[in-house]
Scaffold this active site. Structure first.
Site, mmCIF file in Angstrom:
data_model
loop_
_atom_site.group_PDB
_atom_site.id
_atom_site.type_symbol
_atom_site.label_atom_id
_atom_site.label_comp_id
_atom_site.label_asym_id
_atom_site.label_seq_id
_atom_site.Cartn_x
_atom_site.Cartn_y
_atom_site.Cartn_z
ATOM 1 N N CYS A 107 0.632 -1.171 -0.056
ATOM 2 C CA CYS A 107 0.154 -0.189 -0.012
ATOM 3 C C CYS A 107 0.885 1.169 0.100
ATOM 4 O O CYS A 107 1.727 1.403 0.841
ATOM 5 C CB CYS A 107 -1.092 0.148 1.390
ATOM 6 S SG CYS A 107 -1.997 1.611 1.285
ATOM 7 N N LYS A 147 2.508 -9.671 0.535
ATOM 8 C CA LYS A 147 1.962 -8.969 -0.643
ATOM 9 C C LYS A 147 2.804 -7.684 -0.895
ATOM 10 O O LYS A 147 2.847 -7.031 0.084
ATOM 11 C CB LYS A 147 0.558 -8.776 -0.651
ATOM 12 C CG LYS A 147 0.067 -8.186 -2.037
ATOM 13 C CD LYS A 147 -1.446 -7.991 -1.805
ATOM 14 C CE LYS A 147 -1.955 -7.670 -3.281
ATOM 15 N NZ LYS A 147 -1.736 -6.260 -3.506
ATOM 16 N N HIS A 179 2.336 -7.678 -6.704
ATOM 17 C CA HIS A 179 1.732 -6.713 -7.528
ATOM 18 C C HIS A 179 2.432 -6.095 -8.941
ATOM 19 O O HIS A 179 3.652 -5.441 -8.335
ATOM 20 C CB HIS A 179 0.896 -5.479 -6.798
ATOM 21 C CG HIS A 179 0.196 -4.752 -7.553
ATOM 22 N ND1 HIS A 179 -0.774 -4.035 -6.762
ATOM 23 C CD2 HIS A 179 0.050 -4.538 -8.692
ATOM 24 C CE1 HIS A 179 -1.407 -2.912 -7.832
ATOM 25 N NE2 HIS A 179 -0.943 -3.448 -9.095
#
Length: 355
Positions: A107, A147, A179
């Site tokens: 994030c 992640k 990602h």
């Protein structure tokens, strides 16, 4: 079509935890109501919670670990950088039934950076490694996964990503979701970070080639079943993000990838959701808390626009879940009937011309 009084859908609780397909953790989107809805559309796909911070779990007044058993397999995504706090939250998650805890290293928002977690942790692989080690020691039967993005700011190379991955691997992490974009911590908003940095699937593939023993899931911009199959030729798993939320019917095709295709009866799904909403209302909630996640259900099909309009206009103030959903679904079935009739008339006309 009339919605049946008794739903026929049953969750298979014996399903193995298989990470071939998953739905991305999305803040304000993949809450427990959304996950319950998604589970009705696909039994096998792994679901993720929204990111929850260690502070919220340890000090918050709300129950941030709540989930319905029907959501399993479900993964808790955890935001934090203090090994002791991460370990404590992992223990609490394990006690509540979570089989896996995922560390958010992707994030890019300012709020997350100020808390010293998220994508900025790519610059601190030893910190992430310490968290992994502490979490695994505290809850040895819980899978710890990570992640992350491919890089941050101008650090956009295979070598930079490898310098992050290797210490975390050595700490005991075997499961990574990549990602396939760089994250820009300076100059781009979280929304812009989802679109502007280019997708680099080739870099994710190379990480799988370099570290064949890792379970690597690819994430970012994937929208179709054909794309999923293509990626699975190179990596172990595929994570779907916004498309799963905006076009939920896509999920009904996922179980076939596991070799367990079972037709999804939308009427049964809606009946389940009505009963779920009624339970939520009985506990002091509102239908809209749940219904907002269903707006995209008929995306691209007859009646989709009317469904969206009715839920969006009436949903926020609705008090009767059954009336809200059944009235909107009636518009869909009417539109479908008109569409089918139109197709039949076209077929008859074509047949007459051929004769």
């Amino acid at each position: 079509m009339t919605i049946p009084n008794k739903p026929e859908y049953n969750v298979d609780e014996s399903l193995a935890f298989n990470r071939k397909l998953s739905i991305a953790p999305m803040l304000d989107w993949t809450d427990r109501h959304c996950r319950y809805f998604h589970r009705l559309l696909t039994q096998h796909t792994v679901l993720y919670t929204e990111m929850v911070t260690t502070g919220a779990i340890i000090h918050g007044k709300m129950d941030f670990l709540q989930f319905d058993p029907a959501e399993q397999p479900v993964v808790l995504q955890l935001g934090g950088s203090d090994p002791a706090a991460m370990a404590e939250c992992t223990v609490r998650a394990a006690e509540r039934g979570y089989q896996e805890v995922n560390i958010n290293v992707g994030c890019p928002s300012d709020r997350v950076q100020n808390g010293s977690f998220g994508a900025c942790l790519m610059a601190e692989p030893q910190t992430v490694a310490a968290c992994v080690k502490a979490m695994k020691e505290a809850a040895p039967n819980t899978v710890v996964s990570v992640k992350t993005r491919l890089g941050i700011d101008e650090h956009d190379s295979d070598e930079y990503l490898q310098r992050f991955l290797e210490p975390v691997m050595e700490a005991g992490c075997e499961y990574f979701t990549l990602h396939a974009r760089n994250a820009w911590l300076k100059g781009l908003s979280p929304k812009q970070n989802r679109d502007i940095p280019p997708l680099r699937y080739d870099r994710v593939y190379r990480m799988k080639q370099r570290y064949p023993g890792l379970h690597i899931t690819i994430n970012g911009g994937i929208k179709t079943i054909a794309e999923i199959h293509q990626h699975l030729e190179h990596v172990d798993g595929v994570m779907i993000g916004r498309e799963a939320y905006q076009n939920p019917m896509l999920l009904t095709e996922f179980d076939a990838i596991y070799g367990a295709a079972k037709p999804v009866d939308v009427a049964n799904v809606l009946e389940h959701m009505i009963l779920y909403m009624e339970r939520h209302v009985a506990q002091g909630g509102r239908p809209w808390h749940v219904a907002r996640h269903m707006i995209g259900l008929f995306q691209g099909g007859p009646g989709a626009k009317k469904w969206r309009q009715l839920l969006s206009q009436k949903g926020p103030t609705a008090t009767d879940a059954r009336e809200l959903i059944e009235s909107a679904y009636a518009e869909v079935t009417t539109a479908r009937a008109r569409f089918d009739q139109h197709l039949a008339e076209l077929a008859m006309r074509q047949e007459a011309e051929d004769i």
